[in-house]
Design a protein around this motif. Sequence first.
Motif, mmCIF file in Angstrom:
data_model
loop_
_atom_site.group_PDB
_atom_site.id
_atom_site.type_symbol
_atom_site.label_atom_id
_atom_site.label_comp_id
_atom_site.label_asym_id
_atom_site.label_seq_id
_atom_site.Cartn_x
_atom_site.Cartn_y
_atom_site.Cartn_z
ATOM 1 N N GLY A 163 -42.825 -3.421 -72.324
ATOM 2 C CA GLY A 163 -44.079 -3.435 -71.594
ATOM 3 C C GLY A 163 -44.135 -2.198 -70.706
ATOM 4 N N THR A 164 -44.832 -2.294 -69.596
ATOM 5 C CA THR A 164 -44.939 -1.170 -68.666
ATOM 6 C C THR A 164 -43.586 -0.906 -68.011
ATOM 7 N N ILE A 165 -43.126 0.338 -68.095
ATOM 8 C CA ILE A 165 -41.815 0.716 -67.556
ATOM 9 C C ILE A 165 -42.000 1.813 -66.512
ATOM 10 N N ARG A 166 -41.260 1.720 -65.428
ATOM 11 C CA ARG A 166 -41.344 2.705 -64.352
ATOM 12 C C ARG A 166 -40.601 3.984 -64.771
ATOM 13 N N THR A 167 -41.306 4.873 -65.435
ATOM 14 C CA THR A 167 -40.745 6.155 -65.868
ATOM 15 C C THR A 167 -41.392 7.285 -65.072
ATOM 16 N N PRO A 168 -40.884 8.516 -65.202
ATOM 17 C CA PRO A 168 -41.482 9.632 -64.458
ATOM 18 C C PRO A 168 -42.962 9.857 -64.753
ATOM 19 N N ASN A 169 -43.461 9.356 -65.879
ATOM 20 C CA ASN A 169 -44.892 9.486 -66.173
ATOM 21 C C ASN A 169 -45.762 8.818 -65.121
ATOM 22 N N ASP A 205 -44.950 8.719 -61.821
ATOM 23 C CA ASP A 205 -44.587 9.195 -60.490
ATOM 24 C C ASP A 205 -45.801 9.509 -59.619
ATOM 25 N N SER A 206 -46.846 10.004 -60.232
ATOM 26 C CA SER A 206 -48.035 10.371 -59.447
ATOM 27 C C SER A 206 -49.023 9.213 -59.315
ATOM 28 N N HIS A 207 -48.665 8.032 -59.831
ATOM 29 C CA HIS A 207 -49.575 6.882 -59.761
ATOM 30 C C HIS A 207 -48.827 5.616 -59.344
ATOM 31 N N PRO A 208 -48.112 5.647 -58.218
ATOM 32 C CA PRO A 208 -47.343 4.458 -57.818
ATOM 33 C C PRO A 208 -48.232 3.249 -57.576
ATOM 34 N N GLU A 209 -49.465 3.492 -57.123
ATOM 35 C CA GLU A 209 -50.364 2.368 -56.851
ATOM 36 C C GLU A 209 -50.757 1.657 -58.141
ATOM 37 N N ALA A 210 -50.809 2.403 -59.237
ATOM 38 C CA ALA A 210 -51.149 1.783 -60.525
ATOM 39 C C ALA A 210 -50.032 0.839 -60.968
ATOM 40 N N LEU A 211 -48.783 1.235 -60.738
ATOM 41 C CA LEU A 211 -47.672 0.358 -61.093
ATOM 42 C C LEU A 211 -47.700 -0.928 -60.270
ATOM 43 N N GLU A 212 -48.036 -0.805 -59.001
ATOM 44 C CA GLU A 212 -48.118 -1.990 -58.153
ATOM 45 C C GLU A 212 -49.208 -2.936 -58.664
ATOM 46 N N THR A 213 -50.325 -2.370 -59.066
ATOM 47 C CA THR A 213 -51.408 -3.198 -59.601
ATOM 48 C C THR A 213 -50.989 -3.851 -60.915
ATOM 49 N N LEU A 214 -50.374 -3.059 -61.795
ATOM 50 C CA LEU A 214 -49.957 -3.590 -63.091
ATOM 51 C C LEU A 214 -48.897 -4.679 -62.950
ATOM 52 N N SER A 215 -48.038 -4.557 -61.942
ATOM 53 C CA SER A 215 -46.961 -5.532 -61.782
ATOM 54 C C SER A 215 -47.510 -6.945 -61.632
#
Length: 259
Positions: free
Chosen positions: A182-188, A190-200
């Motif tokens: 699924g969604t993995i925290r990779t360097p891609n 890095d410039s969108h940390p808020e998107a990862l928080e939303t996706l989590s």
Amino acid sequence: MQRFEGRVALVTAGAQGIGAAVVRRIAAEGGSVVITDLQEDKIAELAAELGDQAIGVRTDVMSRDDVNAAVAKAVERFGRLDVVVNNAGGCIVTSVPEDTTDEDWHRQLDLTLVGASRCIQAALPHLVESRGNVVTISSVNGLAAFGNIEYSAAKAGQIAMTLNYAARYGDLGVRFNVVAPGTIRTPNWDSHPEALETLSQLYPLGRVGEPEDIAAAVAFLASEDASWITGQTLPVEGGVLTGPAPLVLSTSGPFAKKY
């Protein structure tokens, strides 16, 4: 555990993110690793970190000559090849589906699907000799509709390709499996940390994945612990394929359903 002692793995796109986590995991379990990537500086850094256990080879998986040379260098340096991890790929088509050109399709398929097949073809004689295996990093996009049509089609193609390779070469002792992250925290990201928080918040387990989550699954499938497993796809996806997280169905939060 030293599940890879005396064994040699080649990892494509191995210089950062999921690939680097796989490289480190295999090396930590005693294996020798050939790191292939286009980023020569990052290859050199990771190879230096691992010392005699690793070499780096600049490789473009869209070049058959590059792929053949990388496999040849692996066997020249370490004397054998036991595991191929097809990690190279990515979503390189950004246009909406109705605007996608034939060239867009060709580029996406060449990188993600044909590139993986090139690596298998180059390595296969050595994998037959070692009774080795291939683990291909696909995606949940190959299993369900998450958008990015061209990328998703290429990832689904990897799964179908794996099934057919597994059926064809099983009697020679070569195994082929897939990990579908699924969604993995990779360097891609890095410039969108808020998107990862939303996706989590879409994941029942409450977080996005880490590269080490995928590396653990790859290490299992590539090891003798999985010696009777072939042609399978292992989703490593925090439960997102089971349906939306409870928060998504709640009456609060950014994904709340309004009743």
